[in-house]
Design a protein around this motif. Sequence first.
Motif, PDB file in Angstrom:
ATOM      1  N   LEU A   7      46.605  68.379  20.816  1.00  0.00           N
ATOM      2  CA  LEU A   7      46.835  69.831  20.815  1.00  0.00           C
ATOM      3  C   LEU A   7      47.267  70.358  22.176  1.00  0.00           C
ATOM      4  O   LEU A   7      47.916  71.405  22.253  1.00  0.00           O
ATOM      5  N   GLN A   8      46.938  69.658  23.227  1.00  0.00           N
ATOM      6  CA  GLN A   8      47.351  70.103  24.559  1.00  0.00           C
ATOM      7  C   GLN A   8      48.872  70.186  24.666  1.00  0.00           C
ATOM      8  O   GLN A   8      49.390  70.982  25.451  1.00  0.00           O
ATOM      9  N   ALA A   9      49.587  69.421  23.854  1.00  0.00           N
ATOM     10  CA  ALA A   9      51.052  69.482  23.861  1.00  0.00           C
ATOM     11  C   ALA A   9      51.561  70.851  23.417  1.00  0.00           C
ATOM     12  O   ALA A   9      52.694  71.219  23.709  1.00  0.00           O
ATOM     13  N   SER A  10      50.728  71.618  22.718  1.00  0.00           N
ATOM     14  CA  SER A  10      51.136  72.953  22.261  1.00  0.00           C
ATOM     15  C   SER A  10      51.247  73.929  23.424  1.00  0.00           C
ATOM     16  O   SER A  10      51.907  74.962  23.303  1.00  0.00           O
ATOM     17  N   GLY A  11      50.571  73.621  24.528  1.00  0.00           N
ATOM     18  CA  GLY A  11      50.558  74.537  25.665  1.00  0.00           C
ATOM     19  C   GLY A  11      49.546  75.658  25.516  1.00  0.00           C
ATOM     20  O   GLY A  11      49.439  76.519  26.382  1.00  0.00           O
ATOM     21  N   ASP A  12      48.795  75.671  24.410  1.00  0.00           N
ATOM     22  CA  ASP A  12      47.845  76.746  24.141  1.00  0.00           C
ATOM     23  C   ASP A  12      46.416  76.410  24.545  1.00  0.00           C
ATOM     24  O   ASP A  12      45.545  77.265  24.474  1.00  0.00           O
ATOM     25  N   VAL A  13      46.155  75.165  24.919  1.00  0.00           N
ATOM     26  CA  VAL A  13      44.800  74.754  25.292  1.00  0.00           C
ATOM     27  C   VAL A  13      44.627  74.922  26.798  1.00  0.00           C
ATOM     28  O   VAL A  13      45.200  74.172  27.584  1.00  0.00           O
ATOM     29  N   ALA A  14      43.839  75.921  27.176  1.00  0.00           N
ATOM     30  CA  ALA A  14      43.636  76.206  28.595  1.00  0.00           C
ATOM     31  C   ALA A  14      42.561  75.303  29.212  1.00  0.00           C
ATOM     32  O   ALA A  14      42.635  74.985  30.399  1.00  0.00           O
ATOM     33  N   ASP A  15      41.580  74.918  28.404  1.00  0.00           N
ATOM     34  CA  ASP A  15      40.454  74.156  28.937  1.00  0.00           C
ATOM     35  C   ASP A  15      39.987  73.148  27.873  1.00  0.00           C
ATOM     36  O   ASP A  15      39.157  73.476  27.025  1.00  0.00           O
ATOM     37  N   PRO A  16      40.518  71.912  27.908  1.00  0.00           N
ATOM     38  CA  PRO A  16      40.182  70.934  26.874  1.00  0.00           C
ATOM     39  C   PRO A  16      38.690  70.576  26.837  1.00  0.00           C
ATOM     40  O   PRO A  16      38.142  70.359  25.755  1.00  0.00           O
ATOM     41  N   GLU A  17      38.018  70.558  27.984  1.00  0.00           N
ATOM     42  CA  GLU A  17      36.586  70.244  27.996  1.00  0.00           C
ATOM     43  C   GLU A  17      35.788  71.332  27.294  1.00  0.00           C
ATOM     44  O   GLU A  17      34.848  71.053  26.545  1.00  0.00           O
ATOM     45  N   LYS A  18      36.139  72.587  27.525  1.00  0.00           N
ATOM     46  CA  LYS A  18      35.462  73.714  26.870  1.00  0.00           C
ATOM     47  C   LYS A  18      35.728  73.677  25.371  1.00  0.00           C
ATOM     48  O   LYS A  18      34.815  73.895  24.562  1.00  0.00           O
ATOM     49  N   LEU A  19      36.953  73.382  24.975  1.00  0.00           N
ATOM     50  CA  LEU A  19      37.281  73.296  23.561  1.00  0.00           C
ATOM     51  C   LEU A  19      36.462  72.183  22.897  1.00  0.00           C
ATOM     52  O   LEU A  19      35.886  72.377  21.825  1.00  0.00           O
ATOM     53  N   ASP A  27      41.275  85.624  15.997  1.00  0.00           N
ATOM     54  CA  ASP A  27      41.999  85.064  14.856  1.00  0.00           C
ATOM     55  C   ASP A  27      41.072  84.687  13.696  1.00  0.00           C
ATOM     56  O   ASP A  27      41.404  83.829  12.885  1.00  0.00           O
ATOM     57  N   THR A  28      39.925  85.335  13.584  1.00  0.00           N
ATOM     58  CA  THR A  28      38.941  84.956  12.568  1.00  0.00           C
ATOM     59  C   THR A  28      39.529  84.967  11.160  1.00  0.00           C
ATOM     60  O   THR A  28      39.288  84.036  10.379  1.00  0.00           O
ATOM     61  N   GLY A  29      40.296  85.974  10.808  1.00  0.00           N
ATOM     62  CA  GLY A  29      40.891  86.048   9.476  1.00  0.00           C
ATOM     63  C   GLY A  29      41.812  84.870   9.200  1.00  0.00           C
ATOM     64  O   GLY A  29      41.733  84.229   8.137  1.00  0.00           O
ATOM     65  N   ILE A  30      42.680  84.566  10.148  1.00  0.00           N
ATOM     66  CA  ILE A  30      43.592  83.433  10.015  1.00  0.00           C
ATOM     67  C   ILE A  30      42.796  82.135   9.941  1.00  0.00           C
ATOM     68  O   ILE A  30      43.074  81.270   9.114  1.00  0.00           O
ATOM     69  N   HIS A  31      41.800  82.028  10.793  1.00  0.00           N
ATOM     70  CA  HIS A  31      40.941  80.838  10.853  1.00  0.00           C
ATOM     71  C   HIS A  31      40.360  80.542   9.460  1.00  0.00           C
ATOM     72  O   HIS A  31      40.445  79.414   8.967  1.00  0.00           O
ATOM     73  N   LEU A  32      39.791  81.554   8.834  1.00  0.00           N
ATOM     74  CA  LEU A  32      39.165  81.363   7.521  1.00  0.00           C
ATOM     75  C   LEU A  32      40.184  81.012   6.444  1.00  0.00           C
ATOM     76  O   LEU A  32      39.923  80.149   5.592  1.00  0.00           O
ATOM     77  N   GLY A  42      44.539  79.684  23.131  1.00  0.00           N
ATOM     78  CA  GLY A  42      45.160  81.000  23.034  1.00  0.00           C
ATOM     79  C   GLY A  42      45.465  81.484  21.631  1.00  0.00           C
ATOM     80  O   GLY A  42      45.480  82.687  21.375  1.00  0.00           O
ATOM     81  N   CYS A  43      45.736  80.579  20.700  1.00  0.00           N
ATOM     82  CA  CYS A  43      45.997  80.968  19.319  1.00  0.00           C
ATOM     83  C   CYS A  43      45.578  79.815  18.406  1.00  0.00           C
ATOM     84  O   CYS A  43      45.382  78.699  18.860  1.00  0.00           O
TER      85      CYS A  43
END
Length: 146
Positions: A27-39, A104-109, A69-70
């Motif tokens: 997922l880091q390739a998406s550019g949206d992961v700011a902190d992989p350890e936190k994720l 993004d809770t609605g999208i997530h569900l 981020g998304c």
Amino acid sequence: MISPEWILVDEDAENKQDCIKKLITALQASGDVADPEKLYSDIMDREALSSTSVGSGCAIPHAHSTAIGCTRVAALRPKKPIDFQGPDGEEVRLVFLMAGPKKDTGIHLKVLSKIARLLHDPAYRSKFLEAPDAESFYAVLCQTET
């Protein structure tokens, strides 16, 4: 939300933790992961509440996190089944990881529900298990949109 670049087919993964780390790396390739350890920590915190194994050899680890981020989805089909400590005791052969911010809770569900429905369908499970590569796996997902 998902790209063939974030789909790992016939990947070596030793256990649930290794699988989740590999999916986050993808997922880091998406550019949206700011902190992989936190994720990773957020996903494992969710996993500690109850296994995200949904039966039939499938799991959907997921979390809301400030580290992304998304909403994004990655998938992994391990070379060898993985123990996800699911209630049915069945080892997992398909893993879809989903993460996104709380906004993004609605999208997530919606996405979580759609993935779960697909994985409960024996025909789709077979297609995912038989896909020779990431592009073919992705094509199976795209077929579900029609």
